[in-house]
Motif scaffolding. Sequence first.
Motif, mmCIF file in Angstrom:
data_model
loop_
_atom_site.group_PDB
_atom_site.id
_atom_site.type_symbol
_atom_site.label_atom_id
_atom_site.label_comp_id
_atom_site.label_asym_id
_atom_site.label_seq_id
_atom_site.Cartn_x
_atom_site.Cartn_y
_atom_site.Cartn_z
ATOM 1 N N LYS A 30 0.866 -1.174 0.000
ATOM 2 C CA LYS A 30 0.000 0.000 0.000
ATOM 3 C C LYS A 30 0.905 1.227 0.000
ATOM 4 N N PRO A 31 0.923 1.964 -1.123
ATOM 5 C CA PRO A 31 1.801 3.140 -1.184
ATOM 6 C C PRO A 31 1.272 4.293 -0.342
ATOM 7 N N PHE A 32 2.220 5.052 0.196
ATOM 8 C CA PHE A 32 1.939 6.290 0.908
ATOM 9 C C PHE A 32 2.807 7.361 0.268
ATOM 10 N N GLY A 33 2.236 8.107 -0.648
ATOM 11 C CA GLY A 33 3.012 9.094 -1.387
ATOM 12 C C GLY A 33 3.913 8.410 -2.388
ATOM 13 N N THR A 34 5.003 9.067 -2.722
ATOM 14 C CA THR A 34 5.909 8.530 -3.741
ATOM 15 C C THR A 34 7.120 7.828 -3.164
ATOM 16 N N ASP A 35 7.331 7.946 -1.856
ATOM 17 C CA ASP A 35 8.562 7.396 -1.304
ATOM 18 C C ASP A 35 8.374 6.457 -0.119
ATOM 19 N N ARG A 36 7.129 6.075 0.162
ATOM 20 C CA ARG A 36 6.886 5.163 1.286
ATOM 21 C C ARG A 36 5.804 4.168 0.912
ATOM 22 N N LEU A 37 5.856 3.025 1.562
ATOM 23 C CA LEU A 37 4.810 2.020 1.386
ATOM 24 C C LEU A 37 4.733 1.156 2.619
ATOM 25 N N GLU A 38 3.647 0.442 2.706
ATOM 26 C CA GLU A 38 3.448 -0.492 3.816
ATOM 27 C C GLU A 38 3.136 -1.857 3.233
ATOM 28 N N ILE A 39 3.758 -2.873 3.782
ATOM 29 C CA ILE A 39 3.426 -4.244 3.406
ATOM 30 C C ILE A 39 2.173 -4.617 4.192
ATOM 31 N N LYS A 40 1.152 -5.066 3.468
ATOM 32 C CA LYS A 40 -0.143 -5.376 4.070
ATOM 33 C C LYS A 40 -0.519 -6.826 3.759
#
Length: 100
Positions: A68-78
Amino acid sequence: MQNERFVTVRTDHRNPDFRLLVAELDQELSLRDGPDHGFYHQFNGIEGLEQVVVAYEGSVSVACGAMKPFGTDRLEIKRMFVLPPYRGQGAAQKVLRALE
């Protein structure tokens, strides 16, 4: 390598095998979380997850994960999950590598 027996497929939240695995995950989390499950459940929706991986052994879906991306430089593994009989055999590693 152990995890060569698993084949991964890139898909999205609409994949029926992903949905079945997530239902299994939710059942397991409900037992672990106890009364707090309702609170955590609000953060675990799958709608809109466009980067999903499902691992198969033959025709059996055994593991899944999503980004799940958060903006252009972060993500979360879900929604990382491996069916209990397949744990410790490299399926999760295969899913994470495919998500990378």
